[in-house]
Design a protein around this motif. Sequence first.
Motif, PDB file in Angstrom:
ATOM      1  N   LEU A 127     -40.639  -2.055  31.080  1.00  0.00           N
ATOM      2  CA  LEU A 127     -40.783  -0.836  30.274  1.00  0.00           C
ATOM      3  C   LEU A 127     -40.451  -1.072  28.804  1.00  0.00           C
ATOM      4  CD1 LEU A 127     -39.275   1.591  32.885  1.00  0.00           C
ATOM      5  CD2 LEU A 127     -41.577   1.829  31.899  1.00  0.00           C
ATOM      6  N   VAL A 128     -39.331  -1.735  28.517  1.00  0.00           N
ATOM      7  CA  VAL A 128     -38.946  -1.919  27.111  1.00  0.00           C
ATOM      8  C   VAL A 128     -39.834  -2.937  26.410  1.00  0.00           C
ATOM      9  CG1 VAL A 128     -36.581  -1.109  27.389  1.00  0.00           C
ATOM     10  CG2 VAL A 128     -37.081  -3.560  27.583  1.00  0.00           C
ATOM     11  N   THR A 129     -40.497  -3.789  27.164  1.00  0.00           N
ATOM     12  CA  THR A 129     -41.484  -4.685  26.552  1.00  0.00           C
ATOM     13  C   THR A 129     -42.664  -3.860  26.041  1.00  0.00           C
ATOM     14  OG1 THR A 129     -40.815  -6.542  27.927  1.00  0.00           O
ATOM     15  CG2 THR A 129     -43.027  -6.645  26.975  1.00  0.00           C
ATOM     16  N   GLU A 130     -43.064  -2.857  26.807  1.00  0.00           N
ATOM     17  CA  GLU A 130     -44.183  -1.997  26.404  1.00  0.00           C
ATOM     18  C   GLU A 130     -43.773  -0.983  25.347  1.00  0.00           C
ATOM     19  OE1 GLU A 130     -47.728  -0.698  25.778  1.00  0.00           O
ATOM     20  OE2 GLU A 130     -47.478  -2.217  27.336  1.00  0.00           O
ATOM     21  N   TRP A 131     -42.576  -0.402  25.486  1.00  0.00           N
ATOM     22  CA  TRP A 131     -42.118   0.662  24.581  1.00  0.00           C
ATOM     23  C   TRP A 131     -40.656   0.416  24.222  1.00  0.00           C
ATOM     24  CZ3 TRP A 131     -44.810   3.936  21.798  1.00  0.00           C
ATOM     25  CH2 TRP A 131     -44.179   5.042  21.211  1.00  0.00           C
ATOM     26  N   PRO A 132     -40.381  -0.398  23.209  1.00  0.00           N
ATOM     27  CA  PRO A 132     -39.007  -0.750  22.848  1.00  0.00           C
ATOM     28  C   PRO A 132     -38.107   0.449  22.543  1.00  0.00           C
ATOM     29  CG  PRO A 132     -40.573  -2.174  21.706  1.00  0.00           C
ATOM     30  CD  PRO A 132     -41.372  -1.101  22.387  1.00  0.00           C
ATOM     31  N   ALA A 133     -38.674   1.572  22.166  1.00  0.00           N
ATOM     32  CA  ALA A 133     -37.874   2.754  21.831  1.00  0.00           C
ATOM     33  C   ALA A 133     -37.090   3.294  23.023  1.00  0.00           C
ATOM     34  CB  ALA A 133     -38.763   3.852  21.257  1.00  0.00           C
ATOM     35  N   TYR A 134     -37.403   2.866  24.241  1.00  0.00           N
ATOM     36  CA  TYR A 134     -36.609   3.320  25.388  1.00  0.00           C
ATOM     37  C   TYR A 134     -35.140   2.959  25.211  1.00  0.00           C
ATOM     38  CZ  TYR A 134     -40.766   4.603  28.087  1.00  0.00           C
ATOM     39  OH  TYR A 134     -41.920   5.192  28.530  1.00  0.00           O
ATOM     40  N   ARG A 135     -34.861   1.845  24.563  1.00  0.00           N
ATOM     41  CA  ARG A 135     -33.456   1.479  24.306  1.00  0.00           C
ATOM     42  C   ARG A 135     -32.771   2.555  23.451  1.00  0.00           C
ATOM     43  NH1 ARG A 135     -35.902  -3.809  23.651  1.00  0.00           N
ATOM     44  NH2 ARG A 135     -35.214  -5.148  25.362  1.00  0.00           N
ATOM     45  N   THR A 136     -33.493   3.037  22.454  1.00  0.00           N
ATOM     46  CA  THR A 136     -32.965   4.101  21.596  1.00  0.00           C
ATOM     47  C   THR A 136     -32.781   5.393  22.396  1.00  0.00           C
ATOM     48  OG1 THR A 136     -34.088   3.124  19.691  1.00  0.00           O
ATOM     49  CG2 THR A 136     -33.396   5.422  19.483  1.00  0.00           C
ATOM     50  N   TYR A 137     -33.723   5.697  23.273  1.00  0.00           N
ATOM     51  CA  TYR A 137     -33.652   6.930  24.057  1.00  0.00           C
ATOM     52  C   TYR A 137     -32.430   6.936  24.971  1.00  0.00           C
ATOM     53  CZ  TYR A 137     -38.569   7.452  22.643  1.00  0.00           C
ATOM     54  OH  TYR A 137     -39.732   7.559  21.940  1.00  0.00           O
ATOM     55  N   VAL A 138     -32.056   5.772  25.509  1.00  0.00           N
ATOM     56  CA  VAL A 138     -30.865   5.687  26.368  1.00  0.00           C
ATOM     57  C   VAL A 138     -29.633   6.084  25.563  1.00  0.00           C
ATOM     58  CG1 VAL A 138     -29.335   4.070  27.574  1.00  0.00           C
ATOM     59  CG2 VAL A 138     -31.801   4.002  27.986  1.00  0.00           C
ATOM     60  N   GLN A 139     -29.521   5.583  24.341  1.00  0.00           N
ATOM     61  CA  GLN A 139     -28.378   5.933  23.490  1.00  0.00           C
ATOM     62  C   GLN A 139     -28.387   7.415  23.148  1.00  0.00           C
ATOM     63  OE1 GLN A 139     -29.046   3.297  20.221  1.00  0.00           O
ATOM     64  NE2 GLN A 139     -28.259   1.514  21.302  1.00  0.00           N
ATOM     65  N   ARG A 140     -29.558   7.932  22.821  1.00  0.00           N
ATOM     66  CA  ARG A 140     -29.694   9.323  22.404  1.00  0.00           C
ATOM     67  C   ARG A 140     -29.438  10.302  23.553  1.00  0.00           C
ATOM     68  NH1 ARG A 140     -35.317  10.070  19.966  1.00  0.00           N
ATOM     69  NH2 ARG A 140     -34.627   8.388  18.641  1.00  0.00           N
ATOM     70  N   ALA A 141     -29.664   9.879  24.791  1.00  0.00           N
ATOM     71  CA  ALA A 141     -29.545  10.770  25.954  1.00  0.00           C
ATOM     72  C   ALA A 141     -28.099  11.116  26.292  1.00  0.00           C
ATOM     73  CB  ALA A 141     -30.240  10.143  27.159  1.00  0.00           C
ATOM     74  N   GLY A 142     -27.139  10.523  25.616  1.00  0.00           N
ATOM     75  CA  GLY A 142     -25.745  10.921  25.777  1.00  0.00           C
ATOM     76  C   GLY A 142     -25.143  10.646  27.140  1.00  0.00           C
ATOM     77  N   GLY A 143     -25.496   9.531  27.757  1.00  0.00           N
ATOM     78  CA  GLY A 143     -24.908   9.171  29.040  1.00  0.00           C
ATOM     79  C   GLY A 143     -25.676   9.660  30.250  1.00  0.00           C
ATOM     80  N   ARG A 144     -26.708  10.438  30.044  1.00  0.00           N
ATOM     81  CA  ARG A 144     -27.516  10.903  31.181  1.00  0.00           C
ATOM     82  C   ARG A 144     -28.184   9.699  31.839  1.00  0.00           C
ATOM     83  NH1 ARG A 144     -33.052  11.667  31.589  1.00  0.00           N
ATOM     84  NH2 ARG A 144     -33.447  11.714  29.354  1.00  0.00           N
TER      85      ARG A 144
END
Length: 159
Positions: A127-144
């Motif tokens: 997934l992160v190879t296709e859409w690297p922003a997922y790493r950012t989304y994990v941080q932004r999701a606040g532990g969810r």
Amino acid sequence: MPVLGTLTRRLGHHEWFGATMRLLVPADRLVGRLTRGRVVALGLVPSLIITTTGHRSGLPRSNPLLYVPDGDGFVVIGSNWGQPRQPGWVLNLLARPQAEVAVKGRRLAVRADLAAGAERDRLWQLLVTEWPAYRTYVQRAGGREIHIFRLAPTGPDLS
């Protein structure tokens, strides 16, 4: 990769990008339905339309999602653009894992398997190879917990 696709992947990390894309989901859903899944996300990233059954309403609910192919299946992630709440389609799949996808002009019945352990780690890398922003989304999701599903076809093409 087309220039516009590369630019889109770079912009994906920005919070304003996610907010803008959330506003465009209804239009994307319509275009995906009209093209039977041939055009989703303006063709910028591999995308499909998933139709789940509402966990409370029992009604069909369709959402455009980025996916990564994995053998004969599709990998999707409940990132919700990094928002603190789970997307509705994730709750629907957790309650009833049977769904349907429209992808590249085909309709397929699928079963959603929630990834865990080493399999989750493997799918996360895809997934992160296709859409690297997922790493950012994990941080932004606040532990969810951000759920990852592998959608496995369960029968013949429904098209």
